[in-house]
Write a protein that holds these residues in place. Structure first.
Motif, PDB file in Angstrom:
ATOM      1  N   UNK A 478      43.842  25.001  44.977  1.00  0.00           N
ATOM      2  CA  UNK A 478      45.279  25.263  44.970  1.00  0.00           C
ATOM      3  C   UNK A 478      46.044  23.988  45.358  1.00  0.00           C
ATOM      4  N   UNK A 479      47.350  23.925  45.041  1.00  0.00           N
ATOM      5  CA  UNK A 479      48.191  24.965  44.443  1.00  0.00           C
ATOM      6  C   UNK A 479      47.984  25.076  42.932  1.00  0.00           C
ATOM      7  N   UNK A 480      48.007  26.323  42.454  1.00  0.00           N
ATOM      8  CA  UNK A 480      47.830  26.585  41.035  1.00  0.00           C
ATOM      9  C   UNK A 480      49.180  26.633  40.331  1.00  0.00           C
ATOM     10  N   UNK A 481      49.171  26.219  39.078  1.00  0.00           N
ATOM     11  CA  UNK A 481      50.390  26.227  38.274  1.00  0.00           C
ATOM     12  C   UNK A 481      50.131  25.507  36.969  1.00  0.00           C
ATOM     13  N   UNK A 482      51.191  24.981  36.371  1.00  0.00           N
ATOM     14  CA  UNK A 482      51.055  24.249  35.121  1.00  0.00           C
ATOM     15  C   UNK A 482      50.092  23.076  35.296  1.00  0.00           C
ATOM     16  N   UNK A 483      49.201  22.888  34.312  1.00  0.00           N
ATOM     17  CA  UNK A 483      48.194  21.820  34.290  1.00  0.00           C
ATOM     18  C   UNK A 483      47.084  22.034  35.311  1.00  0.00           C
ATOM     19  N   UNK A 484      47.227  23.032  36.177  1.00  0.00           N
ATOM     20  CA  UNK A 484      46.153  23.406  37.099  1.00  0.00           C
ATOM     21  C   UNK A 484      46.211  24.921  37.298  1.00  0.00           C
ATOM     22  N   UNK A 485      45.947  25.685  36.220  1.00  0.00           N
ATOM     23  CA  UNK A 485      46.101  27.139  36.318  1.00  0.00           C
ATOM     24  C   UNK A 485      45.028  27.769  37.193  1.00  0.00           C
ATOM     25  N   UNK A 486      45.346  28.942  37.705  1.00  0.00           N
ATOM     26  CA  UNK A 486      44.348  29.698  38.459  1.00  0.00           C
ATOM     27  C   UNK A 486      43.171  29.976  37.526  1.00  0.00           C
ATOM     28  N   UNK A 487      41.928  29.722  37.956  1.00  0.00           N
ATOM     29  CA  UNK A 487      40.773  29.896  37.068  1.00  0.00           C
ATOM     30  C   UNK A 487      40.687  31.311  36.498  1.00  0.00           C
ATOM     31  N   UNK A 488      40.364  31.375  35.206  1.00  0.00           N
ATOM     32  CA  UNK A 488      40.235  32.650  34.503  1.00  0.00           C
ATOM     33  C   UNK A 488      38.753  32.917  34.258  1.00  0.00           C
ATOM     34  N   UNK A 489      38.273  34.019  34.821  1.00  0.00           N
ATOM     35  CA  UNK A 489      36.856  34.358  34.743  1.00  0.00           C
ATOM     36  C   UNK A 489      36.630  35.508  33.766  1.00  0.00           C
ATOM     37  N   UNK A 490      35.393  35.598  33.287  1.00  0.00           N
ATOM     38  CA  UNK A 490      34.960  36.704  32.441  1.00  0.00           C
ATOM     39  C   UNK A 490      33.688  37.293  33.036  1.00  0.00           C
ATOM     40  N   UNK A 491      33.699  38.608  33.228  1.00  0.00           N
ATOM     41  CA  UNK A 491      32.491  39.329  33.637  1.00  0.00           C
ATOM     42  C   UNK A 491      32.272  40.479  32.666  1.00  0.00           C
ATOM     43  N   UNK A 492      31.035  40.625  32.215  1.00  0.00           N
ATOM     44  CA  UNK A 492      30.721  41.638  31.205  1.00  0.00           C
ATOM     45  C   UNK A 492      29.957  42.806  31.831  1.00  0.00           C
ATOM     46  N   UNK A 493      30.185  43.972  31.246  1.00  0.00           N
ATOM     47  CA  UNK A 493      29.403  45.151  31.609  1.00  0.00           C
ATOM     48  C   UNK A 493      29.635  45.655  33.014  1.00  0.00           C
ATOM     49  N   UNK A 494      30.862  45.530  33.528  1.00  0.00           N
ATOM     50  CA  UNK A 494      31.156  46.032  34.868  1.00  0.00           C
ATOM     51  C   UNK A 494      31.201  47.555  34.851  1.00  0.00           C
ATOM     52  N   UNK A 495      30.518  48.168  35.802  1.00  0.00           N
ATOM     53  CA  UNK A 495      30.519  49.624  35.897  1.00  0.00           C
ATOM     54  C   UNK A 495      31.795  50.095  36.591  1.00  0.00           C
ATOM     55  N   UNK A 496      32.460  51.069  35.997  1.00  0.00           N
ATOM     56  CA  UNK A 496      33.692  51.615  36.563  1.00  0.00           C
ATOM     57  C   UNK A 496      33.320  52.741  37.519  1.00  0.00           C
ATOM     58  N   UNK A 497      33.533  52.505  38.817  1.00  0.00           N
ATOM     59  CA  UNK A 497      33.238  53.528  39.821  1.00  0.00           C
ATOM     60  C   UNK A 497      34.419  54.462  40.023  1.00  0.00           C
ATOM     61  N   UNK A 498      35.630  53.887  40.010  1.00  0.00           N
ATOM     62  CA  UNK A 498      36.852  54.676  40.159  1.00  0.00           C
ATOM     63  C   UNK A 498      37.928  54.071  39.273  1.00  0.00           C
ATOM     64  N   UNK A 499      38.858  54.911  38.821  1.00  0.00           N
ATOM     65  CA  UNK A 499      39.972  54.427  38.002  1.00  0.00           C
ATOM     66  C   UNK A 499      41.150  55.373  38.157  1.00  0.00           C
ATOM     67  N   UNK A 500      42.329  54.803  38.414  1.00  0.00           N
ATOM     68  CA  UNK A 500      43.537  55.626  38.493  1.00  0.00           C
ATOM     69  C   UNK A 500      44.744  54.768  38.151  1.00  0.00           C
ATOM     70  N   UNK A 501      45.804  55.429  37.713  1.00  0.00           N
ATOM     71  CA  UNK A 501      47.054  54.725  37.442  1.00  0.00           C
ATOM     72  C   UNK A 501      47.906  54.718  38.702  1.00  0.00           C
ATOM     73  N   UNK A 502      48.833  53.783  38.750  1.00  0.00           N
ATOM     74  CA  UNK A 502      49.767  53.702  39.869  1.00  0.00           C
ATOM     75  C   UNK A 502      51.058  53.073  39.363  1.00  0.00           C
ATOM     76  N   UNK A 503      52.072  53.046  40.229  1.00  0.00           N
ATOM     77  CA  UNK A 503      53.377  52.528  39.837  1.00  0.00           C
ATOM     78  C   UNK A 503      54.351  53.657  39.573  1.00  0.00           C
ATOM     79  N   UNK A 504      55.644  53.334  39.552  1.00  0.00           N
ATOM     80  CA  UNK A 504      56.688  54.353  39.421  1.00  0.00           C
ATOM     81  C   UNK A 504      56.588  55.122  38.117  1.00  0.00           C
ATOM     82  N   UNK A 505      56.076  54.466  37.074  1.00  0.00           N
ATOM     83  CA  UNK A 505      55.907  55.144  35.781  1.00  0.00           C
ATOM     84  C   UNK A 505      54.444  55.137  35.352  1.00  0.00           C
ATOM     85  N   UNK A 506      53.539  55.028  36.338  1.00  0.00           N
ATOM     86  CA  UNK A 506      52.091  54.989  36.063  1.00  0.00           C
ATOM     87  C   UNK A 506      51.741  53.892  35.071  1.00  0.00           C
TER      88      UNK A 506
END
Length: 567
Positions: A478-506
């Motif tokens: 850090x600090x992250x921003x233009x020309x030094x973005x926060x690293x973007x990762x990829x993970x495959x095959x993640x098991x979903x243990x829980x899932x729910x919506x949130x927010x004022x309009x879900x």
């Protein structure tokens, strides 16, 4: 119409040999190597640059003349006018000069134009007002390098002008006492990426250095706010300004900022660039978008707790008004895109316009369109009573939108900006021809570009690679921003243990995901619509973000895109 939600995942190259220190965790090493940092020496230069920062301001062309003229103003008791732009960069830069000169005993008069009534840039009316108030020296912030006519008017009225600006100059420069712009031909300053607030800081650094006095470290608070908000590259001297500025902000004594942090639910001890970008900057910008930028200037510079509270309440309300106007304008804009192009492919540049797209949010609309459809976009406010249309454009790296606007300058009332963000004003009669010219330019320059939205993945990892040591190493980037973005990762095959919506309009999704025994929380903001419901395993593209709650830190996955595993 092409599917804007179908993003291309650009995967990193296969890992190559490197000579990074052995204690660098695997996940971090993948990111560093992908970004060209593949030796111990390159890593040392990134984390501990050898050059002394901030750079000597005297290396900037025109600095000696500017400081000399300011010294004359100090000795002769002159009043100095400061003309700044109305965005966060301009307001913070104006505040830097106001505080820096004021502490030396120089009488200053700040002037920030009204976005709708005056528009961008130095104007004859502003010059006449400042001179009428007894100003004999005008300093511009984040503007002025193309103001040939206006500077000539100031000189005619007996006022000198110092220009500080980071925009690209035209062949003819204004007749100013000094022009401080790292983009000037022949300027040998070692870093050209400073924003308006950064250049204002350099001018104060130069003035105090000339006088043999220390400058107030609190100026770094303002320089950091402007640098983050203006989306300039966070490398080199900008990295220094933001790193040190965040330290100063964590212990700020500014009543207005403390009140604004409270309204933003921000803990100053845990500030980072994203907190500033998404919580603080929009509130500071709201005054210039929906009211008058003077309110943001006063909030930054007041020494009164009661005034700071009042102004923070005002900016918070203006920000809510801005969000409502933005939501309305975005609905209009996306509706127009759907209606225009539902039967065919998208053109290389998008245009939307409506009275419901007010000038204060047009740039936000254009930015969202450019981000969603991965192509330049122009959002136009059609509500001007004087027969003129005010437009804001946002772009992609492959297309210089300010240069494109320049190709139609003979049709425009005025234009200006950067390669990725610019604007213009045009009469309604000339608008169709302007759209035609810009469309031709985009067709020609983007003919061979793949305009599908794309994600550049830094590293493909397993969740178990995110040890506490790895998370600590990531924070060192850090600090992250233009020309030094926060690293973007990829993970495959993640098991979903829980899932729910949130927010004022879900509209958001919160997940608990697992891989090889490692369990982490994942947050997908504004992605509930189109989410792969019922999928037991997912491929996620994400960043790692730290959240603080009651002083306790948690590291979560911030989902950028999702696909069903093996989908």
């Amino acid at each position: 119409m092409s599917d804007a939600s179908s993003k291309r995942w650009d995967l990193p190259n296969a890992p190559t040999a490197h000579t990074l220190p052995r204690d660098v965790p695997t996940a971090v090493a993948k990111v560093l190597v992908n970004r060209g940092v593949d030796t111990a020496e390159k890593l040392r230069l990134l984390l501990d640059p050898p050059q002394q920062l901030p750079y000597n301001p005297q290396r900037m062309a025109g600095m000696d003349r500017a400081v000399g003229r300011l010294h004359q103003a100090l000795n002769q008791g002159e009043k100095v006018g400061i003309f700044g732009d109305f965005d966060v960069d301009g307001v913070t830069g104006t505040a830097i000069l106001g505080e820096g000169l004021g502490e030396l005993g120089i009488s200053v008069l700040p002037y920030l134009p009204h976005r709708v009534e005056e528009g961008h840039g130095l104007s004859g009316a502003a010059i006449q007002y400042l001179v009428g108030q007894g100003v004999s020296l005008i300093i511009t912030v984040d503007t002025g390098v193309t103001a040939v006519t206006e500077v000539a008017e100031a000189r005619r009225l007996g006022a000198d002008v110092i220009i500080t600006d980071h925009h690209v100059p035209q062949p003819e420069l204004p007749d100013a006492v000094a022009t401080i712009d790292p983009n000037l031909p022949g300027c040998s300053y070692p870093f050209a990426g400073l924003c308006g607030a950064g250049l204002a800081f350099k001018l104060m650094q130069g003035m105090y250095q000339f006088l043999g006095q220390p400058w107030n470290p609190a100026l770094l608070e303002l320089a950091a706010l402007g640098t983050i908000a203006d989306l300039v590259p966070l490398v080199d001297e900008n990295r220094f300004l933001v790193q040190q500025g965040l330290i100063e902000l964590s212990q700020t004594q500014r009543p207005g900022l403390l009140a604004l942090f409270q309204r933003s639910r921000v803990d100053p001890k845990h500030l980072d660039t994203e907190t500033i970008s998404f919580q603080v900057s929009p509130r500071l910008n709201s005054a210039g978008r929906m009211g008058h930028a003077e309110d943001s200037y006063r909030l930054l510079t007041t020494r009164s707790t009661s005034e700071g509270d009042m102004l923070a309440d005002s900016l918070d309300q203006l920000n809510r008004t801005r969000r409502e106007a933005s939501d309305k304008a975005l609905d209009i804009a996306f509706g127009q895109i759907e209606q225009k192009y539902s039967a065919g492919p998208l053109p290389p540049i998008l245009f939307v316009g409506d009275p419901g797209i007010v000038p204060g949010v047009a740039g936000l609309v254009a930015g969202r369109l450019a981000e969603t459809y991965r192509r330049p976009a122009v959002a136009m406010s059609m509500s001007m009573e004087d027969g003129k249309v005010v437009a804001s454009g946002r772009s992609i790296p492959q297309f210089d939108i300010e240069e494109a606007f320049g190709s139609a300058q003979h049709l425009l009332v005025k234009y200006g900006g950067h390669s990725q963000a610019a604007g213009f004003t045009v009469t309604r009669e000339q608008l169709p021809q302007v759209i035609s010219v810009l469309s031709e330019v985009a067709e020609r320059e983007l003919a061979d570009c793949d305009l599908r939205p794309a994600l550049k993945i830094d590293a493909e990892v397993n969740l178990e690679e995110f040890s506490q040591d790895a998370l600590h190493w990531l924070s060192q980037l850090e600090p992250f921003g233009q020309a030094n973005p926060r690293p973007l990762f990829l993970s495959r095959g993640l098991e979903v243990l829980e899932s729910r919506t949130m927010g004022s309009t879900s509209q958001h999704v919160k997940l608990l995901v697992s891989q090889e025994g490692k369990v982490m929380t994942a947050l997908a903001f504004n992605q509930a619509q189109g989410w792969p419901q019922g999928a037991s395993h997912l491929d996620l593209a994400y960043t790692i973000n730290a959240d603080w709650w009651h002083g306790v830190k948690s590291d979560n996955l911030k989902v950028v895109d999702v696909r069903p595993a093996n989908g």
